[in-house]
Design a protein around this motif. Structure first.
Motif, PDB file in Angstrom:
ATOM      1  N   GLN A  56     -37.636  33.947  35.810  1.00  0.00           N
ATOM      2  CA  GLN A  56     -37.221  35.175  35.139  1.00  0.00           C
ATOM      3  C   GLN A  56     -38.290  35.732  34.203  1.00  0.00           C
ATOM      4  O   GLN A  56     -38.220  36.879  33.811  1.00  0.00           O
ATOM      5  CB  GLN A  56     -35.930  34.928  34.350  1.00  0.00           C
ATOM      6  N   GLU A  57     -39.288  34.937  33.859  1.00  0.00           N
ATOM      7  CA  GLU A  57     -40.362  35.387  32.967  1.00  0.00           C
ATOM      8  C   GLU A  57     -41.448  36.140  33.736  1.00  0.00           C
ATOM      9  O   GLU A  57     -41.789  37.250  33.397  1.00  0.00           O
ATOM     10  CB  GLU A  57     -40.986  34.200  32.228  1.00  0.00           C
ATOM     11  N   CYS A  58     -42.007  35.493  34.777  1.00  0.00           N
ATOM     12  CA  CYS A  58     -43.164  36.075  35.469  1.00  0.00           C
ATOM     13  C   CYS A  58     -42.832  36.612  36.857  1.00  0.00           C
ATOM     14  O   CYS A  58     -43.649  37.291  37.459  1.00  0.00           O
ATOM     15  CB  CYS A  58     -44.299  35.059  35.564  1.00  0.00           C
ATOM     16  N   GLY A  59     -41.660  36.270  37.407  1.00  0.00           N
ATOM     17  CA  GLY A  59     -41.273  36.763  38.722  1.00  0.00           C
ATOM     18  C   GLY A  59     -41.774  35.931  39.892  1.00  0.00           C
ATOM     19  O   GLY A  59     -41.554  36.282  41.044  1.00  0.00           O
ATOM     20  N   HIS A  60     -42.442  34.808  39.622  1.00  0.00           N
ATOM     21  CA  HIS A  60     -42.957  33.940  40.684  1.00  0.00           C
ATOM     22  C   HIS A  60     -41.793  33.256  41.400  1.00  0.00           C
ATOM     23  O   HIS A  60     -40.821  32.845  40.774  1.00  0.00           O
ATOM     24  CB  HIS A  60     -43.899  32.897  40.073  1.00  0.00           C
ATOM     25  N   SER A  61     -41.889  33.135  42.710  1.00  0.00           N
ATOM     26  CA  SER A  61     -40.841  32.531  43.517  1.00  0.00           C
ATOM     27  C   SER A  61     -41.327  31.199  44.085  1.00  0.00           C
ATOM     28  O   SER A  61     -42.460  31.113  44.575  1.00  0.00           O
ATOM     29  CB  SER A  61     -40.464  33.487  44.643  1.00  0.00           C
ATOM     30  N   VAL A  62     -40.484  30.163  44.021  1.00  0.00           N
ATOM     31  CA  VAL A  62     -40.850  28.836  44.530  1.00  0.00           C
ATOM     32  C   VAL A  62     -39.710  28.259  45.369  1.00  0.00           C
ATOM     33  O   VAL A  62     -38.545  28.598  45.164  1.00  0.00           O
ATOM     34  CB  VAL A  62     -41.177  27.841  43.388  1.00  0.00           C
ATOM     35  N   MET A  63     -40.080  27.389  46.324  1.00  0.00           N
ATOM     36  CA  MET A  63     -39.095  26.654  47.113  1.00  0.00           C
ATOM     37  C   MET A  63     -39.044  25.228  46.568  1.00  0.00           C
ATOM     38  O   MET A  63     -40.082  24.578  46.416  1.00  0.00           O
ATOM     39  CB  MET A  63     -39.491  26.616  48.585  1.00  0.00           C
ATOM     40  N   VAL A  64     -37.831  24.744  46.267  1.00  0.00           N
ATOM     41  CA  VAL A  64     -37.640  23.417  45.689  1.00  0.00           C
ATOM     42  C   VAL A  64     -36.500  22.743  46.439  1.00  0.00           C
ATOM     43  O   VAL A  64     -35.505  23.386  46.787  1.00  0.00           O
ATOM     44  CB  VAL A  64     -37.294  23.524  44.184  1.00  0.00           C
ATOM     45  N   SER A  65     -36.607  21.437  46.669  1.00  0.00           N
ATOM     46  CA  SER A  65     -35.544  20.717  47.370  1.00  0.00           C
ATOM     47  C   SER A  65     -34.284  20.633  46.507  1.00  0.00           C
ATOM     48  O   SER A  65     -34.348  20.669  45.279  1.00  0.00           O
ATOM     49  CB  SER A  65     -36.005  19.308  47.759  1.00  0.00           C
ATOM     50  N   ARG A  66     -33.158  20.515  47.168  1.00  0.00           N
ATOM     51  CA  ARG A  66     -31.865  20.425  46.476  1.00  0.00           C
ATOM     52  C   ARG A  66     -31.835  19.228  45.532  1.00  0.00           C
ATOM     53  O   ARG A  66     -31.328  19.316  44.413  1.00  0.00           O
ATOM     54  CB  ARG A  66     -30.728  20.313  47.497  1.00  0.00           C
ATOM     55  N   LYS A  67     -32.397  18.112  45.954  1.00  0.00           N
ATOM     56  CA  LYS A  67     -32.392  16.891  45.147  1.00  0.00           C
ATOM     57  C   LYS A  67     -33.088  17.128  43.805  1.00  0.00           C
ATOM     58  O   LYS A  67     -32.590  16.698  42.759  1.00  0.00           O
ATOM     59  CB  LYS A  67     -33.093  15.780  45.927  1.00  0.00           C
ATOM     60  N   ILE A  68     -34.220  17.811  43.814  1.00  0.00           N
ATOM     61  CA  ILE A  68     -34.967  18.078  42.579  1.00  0.00           C
ATOM     62  C   ILE A  68     -34.186  19.015  41.669  1.00  0.00           C
ATOM     63  O   ILE A  68     -34.126  18.809  40.455  1.00  0.00           O
ATOM     64  CB  ILE A  68     -36.363  18.637  42.905  1.00  0.00           C
ATOM     65  N   VAL A  69     -33.564  20.048  42.239  1.00  0.00           N
ATOM     66  CA  VAL A  69     -32.791  20.994  41.421  1.00  0.00           C
ATOM     67  C   VAL A  69     -31.604  20.293  40.775  1.00  0.00           C
ATOM     68  O   VAL A  69     -31.347  20.461  39.583  1.00  0.00           O
ATOM     69  CB  VAL A  69     -32.317  22.204  42.263  1.00  0.00           C
ATOM     70  N   GLU A  70     -30.867  19.496  41.539  1.00  0.00           N
ATOM     71  CA  GLU A  70     -29.701  18.802  40.982  1.00  0.00           C
ATOM     72  C   GLU A  70     -30.109  17.798  39.901  1.00  0.00           C
ATOM     73  O   GLU A  70     -29.392  17.609  38.931  1.00  0.00           O
ATOM     74  CB  GLU A  70     -28.921  18.103  42.089  1.00  0.00           C
ATOM     75  N   LYS A  71     -31.266  17.169  40.055  1.00  0.00           N
ATOM     76  CA  LYS A  71     -31.730  16.185  39.078  1.00  0.00           C
ATOM     77  C   LYS A  71     -32.178  16.844  37.771  1.00  0.00           C
ATOM     78  O   LYS A  71     -31.917  16.332  36.684  1.00  0.00           O
ATOM     79  CB  LYS A  71     -32.887  15.387  39.673  1.00  0.00           C
ATOM     80  N   SER A  72     -32.848  18.005  37.860  1.00  0.00           N
ATOM     81  CA  SER A  72     -33.394  18.641  36.660  1.00  0.00           C
ATOM     82  C   SER A  72     -32.516  19.761  36.108  1.00  0.00           C
ATOM     83  O   SER A  72     -32.901  20.421  35.142  1.00  0.00           O
ATOM     84  CB  SER A  72     -34.803  19.167  36.949  1.00  0.00           C
ATOM     85  N   PHE A  73     -31.337  19.973  36.682  1.00  0.00           N
ATOM     86  CA  PHE A  73     -30.409  21.021  36.236  1.00  0.00           C
ATOM     87  C   PHE A  73     -29.927  20.732  34.806  1.00  0.00           C
ATOM     88  O   PHE A  73     -29.530  19.629  34.490  1.00  0.00           O
ATOM     89  CB  PHE A  73     -29.227  21.081  37.187  1.00  0.00           C
ATOM     90  N   ARG A  74     -29.976  21.751  33.938  1.00  0.00           N
ATOM     91  CA  ARG A  74     -29.536  21.587  32.549  1.00  0.00           C
ATOM     92  C   ARG A  74     -28.428  22.554  32.132  1.00  0.00           C
ATOM     93  O   ARG A  74     -27.923  22.440  31.033  1.00  0.00           O
ATOM     94  CB  ARG A  74     -30.722  21.763  31.595  1.00  0.00           C
ATOM     95  N   GLY A  75     -28.060  23.491  32.989  1.00  0.00           N
ATOM     96  CA  GLY A  75     -26.958  24.373  32.639  1.00  0.00           C
ATOM     97  C   GLY A  75     -27.115  25.768  33.200  1.00  0.00           C
ATOM     98  O   GLY A  75     -28.179  26.158  33.669  1.00  0.00           O
ATOM     99  N   TYR A  76     -26.012  26.509  33.153  1.00  0.00           N
ATOM    100  CA  TYR A  76     -25.996  27.891  33.611  1.00  0.00           C
ATOM    101  C   TYR A  76     -26.300  28.813  32.443  1.00  0.00           C
ATOM    102  O   TYR A  76     -25.927  28.536  31.309  1.00  0.00           O
ATOM    103  CB  TYR A  76     -24.629  28.260  34.176  1.00  0.00           C
ATOM    104  N   ILE A  77     -26.955  29.927  32.709  1.00  0.00           N
ATOM    105  CA  ILE A  77     -27.236  30.930  31.698  1.00  0.00           C
ATOM    106  C   ILE A  77     -26.507  32.189  32.113  1.00  0.00           C
ATOM    107  O   ILE A  77     -26.607  32.627  33.253  1.00  0.00           O
ATOM    108  CB  ILE A  77     -28.760  31.212  31.582  1.00  0.00           C
ATOM    109  N   GLU A  78     -25.766  32.764  31.192  1.00  0.00           N
ATOM    110  CA  GLU A  78     -24.995  33.970  31.518  1.00  0.00           C
ATOM    111  C   GLU A  78     -25.677  35.208  31.013  1.00  0.00           C
ATOM    112  O   GLU A  78     -26.349  35.221  30.051  1.00  0.00           O
ATOM    113  CB  GLU A  78     -23.614  33.853  30.921  1.00  0.00           C
TER     114      GLU A  78
END
Length: 58
Positions: A36-58
């Motif tokens: 959301q800062e620079c607009g760069h797009s990356v592909m990340v595996s589901r396992k990495i996202v679930e492990k490093s997830f810290r919360g939803y931002i509204e």
């Protein structure tokens, strides 16, 4: 965990630009996340996202 396209999430480690807010653009075995800062797009595996997830931002 339930993730859907369009949600904004916070991850454990920040992007090199300094932002840690990510918009989910694709969900499946891997995720496409857009910084959301620079607009760069990356592909990340589901396992990495679930492990490093810290919360939803509204």
């Amino acid at each position: 965990m339930e993730f859907s396209v369009g949600q904004v999430i916070k991850l454990k480690k920040p992007h090199p630009c300094g932002g840690n807010r990510w918009e989910i653009q694709r969900v499946g075995m891997d995720f496409r996340l857009k910084c959301q800062e620079c607009g760069h797009s990356v592909m990340v595996s589901r396992k990495i996202v679930e492990k490093s997830f810290r919360g939803y931002i509204e």
